[in-house]
Design an enzyme around this catalytic site. Structure first.
Site, short mmCIF file in Angstrom:
data_model
loop_
_atom_site.label_atom_id
_atom_site.label_comp_id
_atom_site.label_asym_id
_atom_site.label_seq_id
_atom_site.Cartn_x
_atom_site.Cartn_y
_atom_site.Cartn_z
N HIS A 82 0.30 -1.19 0.44
CA HIS A 82 0.32 -0.04 -0.23
C HIS A 82 1.37 1.45 -0.06
O HIS A 82 0.47 2.23 0.78
CB HIS A 82 -1.09 0.11 0.92
N ASP A 126 0.55 -7.42 1.11
CA ASP A 126 0.57 -6.18 0.86
C ASP A 126 2.31 -6.07 0.73
O ASP A 126 3.11 -5.94 1.69
CB ASP A 126 0.37 -5.64 2.14
N SER A 222 3.80 2.60 8.97
CA SER A 222 3.91 1.38 7.28
C SER A 222 4.97 0.78 6.66
O SER A 222 5.91 2.03 6.09
CB SER A 222 2.60 2.03 6.59
#
Length: 272
Positions: A82, A126, A222
């Site tokens: 992402h 991911d 992240s």
């Protein structure tokens, strides 16, 4: 009510997943504008986590966001899917634990590779890669980390690091200093009770938050590294992906992309 998964990119965005046994599970909805932070962690020193990078990105839908990443060679950075989805450009900071430091090395991204089966709804696959326009020169503050070839077991202590916020109440979008926290992995069956079997597949590893005090990655972290034996014989075992949708200071697991599961994909796409 249920849980949502928080995607951990710090955008000036969020991912939410699902959770408790007695509630309908919600699917994760990654948005790149929330990031994840390190809650109740420690401040890193220069050279302590030399594989860590900060990614200042811009995508087709988000003008500015912060993610973490990991150096796996002089010209390749590994991060969450992402963090590269829709990416148009990115500046990569290396060599310093303080984002505002004038001693940091600044590199431009030349290419973004997103896993071909990345699913933004369930946050499966991911994982992504960024190629640097100019290869780095390694030194004591900047170097790559070996990648795990063997499956990571549960009840194993790992280190997660990033420049994300340090509490849910923190008014700043990110920390100026790199922080890290030690967490224990849990088995996937336990994690499925919160986020469901689609999200928690063989390519994911989860960590608990512990207690007293609760510890967790959070907004802005992240894509950051999850490392085994970080201060003795470091090996990259995961990439931070998401936390629960209530916030970082809740006693629910965090999810990380499992490196060993994607080892061949990394090798095929980067040569590393």
């Amino acid at each position: 009510m249920g849980f949502v998964i928080f995607i951990a990119a710090l955008c000036f965005c969020s991912v939410w997943a699902s959770p408790l046994e007695d509630v309908p599970r919600l699917v994760p909805v990654p948005l790149k504008d929330m990031g994840v932070r390190i809650v109740n962690g420690e401040r890193a020193e220069n050279g302590q986590l030399p594989w860590q990078v900060a990614i200042m990105g811009r995508s087709s839908t988000i003008p500015r966001y912060l993610c973490g990443g990991t150096l796996i060679s002089e010209e390749w950075v590994l991060t969450a899917g992402h963090c590269v989805e829709g990416a148009i450009s990115a500046i990569i900071y290396t060599g310093e634990v303080r984002l505002s430091s004038t001693n940091r090395t600044t590199s431009q991204a030349s290419d973004f590779i997103l896993h071909e089966d990345y699913d933004p709804m369930y946050l499966t696959n991911d994982i992504g890669l960024i190629k640097l326009a100019t290869p780095l020169t390694f030194d004591g503050n900047t170097r790559a980390i070996p990648l795990a070839e063997q499956e990571l077991q549960s009840d194993t202590v790992v280190t997660v690091s990033g420049w994300g916020q340090t509490s849910d109440a923190d008014p700043t979008p990110n920390s100026d200093y790199l922080n890290y926290v030690n967490l224990s992995t849990i088995d996937n069956d336990s994690c499925k009770a919160y986020y469901g079997g689609v999200t928690v597949g063989p390519g994911l590893v989860c960590t608990s938050t512990g207690d007293d005090p609760l510890k967790s990655p959070c907004l802005g972290d992240s894509g950051g590294p999850v490392v085994l034996n970080a201060f003795t014989d470091p090996v990259l075992v995961g990439v931070f992906s998401f936390v629960n949708g209530y916030g970082c200071e809740y006693p629910y697991p965090a999810g990380h992309t499992r490196i060993a599961y994607y080892r061949e994909w990394i090798r095929t796409n980067s040569g590393v």
